[in-house]
Motif scaffolding. Structure first.
Motif, mmCIF file in Angstrom:
data_model
loop_
_atom_site.group_PDB
_atom_site.id
_atom_site.type_symbol
_atom_site.label_atom_id
_atom_site.label_comp_id
_atom_site.label_asym_id
_atom_site.label_seq_id
_atom_site.Cartn_x
_atom_site.Cartn_y
_atom_site.Cartn_z
ATOM 1 N N LEU A 67 0.850 -1.182 0.000
ATOM 2 C CA LEU A 67 0.000 0.000 0.000
ATOM 3 C C LEU A 67 0.890 1.237 0.000
ATOM 4 N N ASN A 68 0.475 2.236 -0.746
ATOM 5 C CA ASN A 68 1.246 3.468 -0.858
ATOM 6 C C ASN A 68 1.424 4.113 0.513
ATOM 7 N N GLY A 69 2.673 4.396 0.852
ATOM 8 C CA GLY A 69 2.972 5.044 2.120
ATOM 9 C C GLY A 69 3.220 4.087 3.274
ATOM 10 N N ALA A 70 3.112 2.775 3.012
ATOM 11 C CA ALA A 70 3.299 1.793 4.081
ATOM 12 C C ALA A 70 4.764 1.666 4.465
ATOM 13 N N LYS A 71 4.975 1.512 5.765
ATOM 14 C CA LYS A 71 6.310 1.271 6.319
ATOM 15 C C LYS A 71 6.400 -0.229 6.585
ATOM 16 N N ASN A 72 7.474 -0.863 6.130
ATOM 17 C CA ASN A 72 7.630 -2.304 6.309
ATOM 18 C C ASN A 72 8.320 -2.607 7.638
ATOM 19 N N LEU A 73 7.570 -3.225 8.554
ATOM 20 C CA LEU A 73 8.103 -3.690 9.838
ATOM 21 C C LEU A 73 7.779 -5.179 9.929
ATOM 22 N N HIS A 74 8.677 -6.016 9.426
ATOM 23 C CA HIS A 74 8.443 -7.457 9.399
ATOM 24 C C HIS A 74 8.283 -7.992 10.824
ATOM 25 N N ILE A 75 7.165 -8.612 11.067
ATOM 26 C CA ILE A 75 6.811 -9.049 12.419
ATOM 27 C C ILE A 75 7.807 -10.045 13.025
ATOM 28 N N TYR A 76 8.481 -10.834 12.197
ATOM 29 C CA TYR A 76 9.392 -11.842 12.749
ATOM 30 C C TYR A 76 10.851 -11.381 12.776
ATOM 31 N N ASP A 77 11.102 -10.105 12.470
ATOM 32 C CA ASP A 77 12.451 -9.569 12.629
ATOM 33 C C ASP A 77 12.776 -9.458 14.118
#
Length: 128
Positions: free
Chosen positions: A58-68
């Motif tokens: 989605l435009n403007g989404a920040k990627n914060l991978h839950i399993y990081d």
């Protein structure tokens, strides 16, 4: 007396016009998710893997991978008083993330029901 009445009228009008901060957690379908996001410039979070994110998000989404390993730490950089819009591929990982956000005291969370799968199925825009 006239000044007091005028002050009360103004105060009432200002109070009525003030945007009320929503609270709690909502799970909404793509149309409602898009509408709420557009109306409120909150924090948009994609909890999928970086590979999934790079394939379309989605435009403007920040990627914060839950399993990081640093997921919890990265959540701490978000504003707990500002709405968090969150999604994953189908809803499982975002549901996990919602539980974490709630436990950390985030006030208003909006989860995309059905995740990116539902978003795409609804014909909503995806940024490549």
């Amino acid at each position: 007396m006239k000044k007091l009445f005028t002050a009360l009228v103004i105060a009432t009008a200002l109070f009525a016009c003030k945007k009320e901060q929503k609270r709690g957690t909502e799970q909404v379908l793509p149309a409602a998710f898009e509408k709420e996001m557009t109306a409120d410039a909150g924090q948009l979070i994609d909890v999928r893997t970086p590979k999934e994110y790079s394939e379309g998000h989605l435009n403007g989404a920040k990627n914060l991978h839950i399993y990081d390993n640093d997921f919890i730490t990265r959540l701490d950089s978000l504003d707990k008083d500002e709405t968090v819009y969150i999604y994953c591929k189908a809803g499982g990982r975002s549901a996990e993330a919602v539980e974490t956000l709630e436990s950390k005291g985030f006030k208003h969370i909006v989860e995309l029901e059905g995740g990116m799968d539902a978003w795409k199925e609804a014909g909503k825009p995806v940024k490549q």
